[in-house]
Design an enzyme around this catalytic site. Structure first.
Site, PDB file in Angstrom:
ATOM      1  N   ILE A   8      52.248  62.783 -11.941  1.00 31.28           N
ATOM      2  CA  ILE A   8      51.166  63.526 -11.937  1.00 31.28           C
ATOM      3  C   ILE A   8      50.288  62.996 -11.761  1.00 31.28           C
ATOM      4  O   ILE A   8      49.751  61.296 -12.009  1.00 31.28           O
ATOM      5  CB  ILE A   8      51.235  64.036 -14.129  1.00 31.28           C
ATOM      6  CG1 ILE A   8      51.904  64.473 -14.705  1.00 31.28           C
ATOM      7  CG2 ILE A   8      49.723  64.517 -13.999  1.00 31.28           C
ATOM      8  CD1 ILE A   8      52.169  64.934 -15.671  1.00 31.28           C
ATOM      9  N   ASN A  89      47.044  66.819  -9.670  1.00 27.88           N
ATOM     10  CA  ASN A  89      45.772  67.246 -10.235  1.00 27.88           C
ATOM     11  C   ASN A  89      44.277  66.342  -9.983  1.00 27.88           C
ATOM     12  O   ASN A  89      43.536  66.976  -9.712  1.00 27.88           O
ATOM     13  CB  ASN A  89      46.210  67.139 -11.628  1.00 27.88           C
ATOM     14  CG  ASN A  89      44.816  67.110 -12.368  1.00 27.88           C
ATOM     15  OD1 ASN A  89      44.772  68.166 -12.709  1.00 27.88           O
ATOM     16  ND2 ASN A  89      44.727  65.980 -12.575  1.00 27.88           N
ATOM     17  N   TYR A 161      33.722  69.666  -2.248  1.00 23.12           N
ATOM     18  CA  TYR A 161      34.937  70.462  -3.078  1.00 23.12           C
ATOM     19  C   TYR A 161      35.921  71.197  -2.976  1.00 23.12           C
ATOM     20  O   TYR A 161      36.930  71.496  -2.731  1.00 23.12           O
ATOM     21  CB  TYR A 161      34.553  69.979  -4.357  1.00 23.12           C
ATOM     22  CG  TYR A 161      35.507  70.622  -5.315  1.00 23.12           C
ATOM     23  CD1 TYR A 161      36.227  69.376  -6.469  1.00 23.12           C
ATOM     24  CD2 TYR A 161      35.710  71.894  -6.124  1.00 23.12           C
ATOM     25  CE1 TYR A 161      36.829  69.971  -7.099  1.00 23.12           C
ATOM     26  CE2 TYR A 161      36.386  71.753  -7.135  1.00 23.12           C
ATOM     27  CZ  TYR A 161      36.958  71.279  -7.575  1.00 23.12           C
ATOM     28  OH  TYR A 161      38.079  71.050  -8.500  1.00 23.12           O
ATOM     29  N   LYS A 165      39.921  71.894  -1.887  1.00 22.27           N
ATOM     30  CA  LYS A 165      40.545  72.966  -2.477  1.00 22.27           C
ATOM     31  C   LYS A 165      41.267  74.352  -1.555  1.00 22.27           C
ATOM     32  O   LYS A 165      42.787  74.355  -2.153  1.00 22.27           O
ATOM     33  CB  LYS A 165      40.162  73.704  -4.158  1.00 22.27           C
ATOM     34  CG  LYS A 165      39.434  72.786  -4.848  1.00 22.27           C
ATOM     35  CD  LYS A 165      40.707  71.525  -5.705  1.00 22.27           C
ATOM     36  CE  LYS A 165      40.775  71.002  -6.323  1.00 22.27           C
ATOM     37  NZ  LYS A 165      41.821  70.146  -6.956  1.00 22.27           N
ATOM     38  N   THR A 198      38.561  70.555 -21.058  1.00 24.71           N
ATOM     39  CA  THR A 198      38.759  68.814 -21.783  1.00 24.71           C
ATOM     40  C   THR A 198      38.134  68.115 -22.518  1.00 24.71           C
ATOM     41  O   THR A 198      38.693  66.973 -22.078  1.00 24.71           O
ATOM     42  CB  THR A 198      40.424  69.292 -20.273  1.00 24.71           C
ATOM     43  OG1 THR A 198      39.240  69.165 -19.005  1.00 24.71           O
ATOM     44  CG2 THR A 198      40.979  69.658 -19.596  1.00 24.71           C
TER      45      THR A 198
END
Length: 198
Positions: A8, A89, A161, A165, A198
């Site tokens: 991860i 991630n 960004y 993505k 989060t």
């Protein structure tokens, strides 16, 4: 005992940390790659007797990180691995500004961490685990790329960004096509999970 391997990126905070915490288990081997280690994650792993390794690497140096991952994976005993999963991630949200007003270094870092690193880490993961397959290993191999709705919809002042993505989504589709041609190819998915608190 065979263990499920999870790698991860961005595992020291945010969604990456939540994923790492959720995956801690005695029969899971977790490798977290982040700029900083997380002491609470380490303590939680120790309390559960869960195998955890934390690498402190800057994914802006994607080539070095990928090389380290390939060497590490190639050194594992594949007979002890039940499955292998890479979760890309980590990402960078640079200065929120029109491209013309964004510092060039911020733009470059966003693309290195958000697109170059996932591509090179995926390459290292697929290459090393293909060696396992060629040696007779038949466990599943998976790559999960954490994308964003901004990879599919444009937003002002978010060009780096959004571009990272969007690139992640499309390289995932391309690699999925490559892997589908092989009998024991890996599964590749790019997932935009929505707004995450989060």
């Amino acid at each position: 005992m065979s263990q499920h391997l999870y790698i991860i990126t961005g595992a020291s905070r945010g969604m990456g940390l939540a994923l790492a915490q959720a995956l801690l288990s005695p029969n899971h081997r977790v490798l977290g790659i982040s700029r900083q280690s997380n002491d609470a994650l380490k303590a939680n792993a120790q309390a559960q007797s869960a195998p955890l390794t934390q690498w402190t690497l800057d994914l802006a140096d994607a080539e070095a990180a990928a090389q380290a991952l390939q060497v590490w994976l190639s050194g594992l005993k594949h007979e002890d691995i039940a499955s292998a999963t890479l979760i890309n991630n980590a990402g960078v949200i640079p200065t929120i500004a029109p491209l013309s007003g964004s510092p060039p270094g911020d733009v470059a870092r966003a693309l290195r961490v958000g697109l170059e690193a996932p591509m090179l880490l995926t390459h290292a993961f697929l290459n090393a685990t293909l060696g396992w397959v060629n040696a007779g290993w038949r466990g599943p191999r998976k790559v999960l790329n954490i994308s964003s709705g901004l990879g599919r919809r444009p937003m002002a002042s978010q060009a780096p960004y959004c571009a990272a993505k969007a690139g992640m989504d499309h390289f995932s589709r391309c690699v999925a096509l490559d892997e589908a041609q092989h009998e024991h190819g890996a599964r590749i998915v790019s997932l935009a999970p929505g707004v995450i608190d989060t």
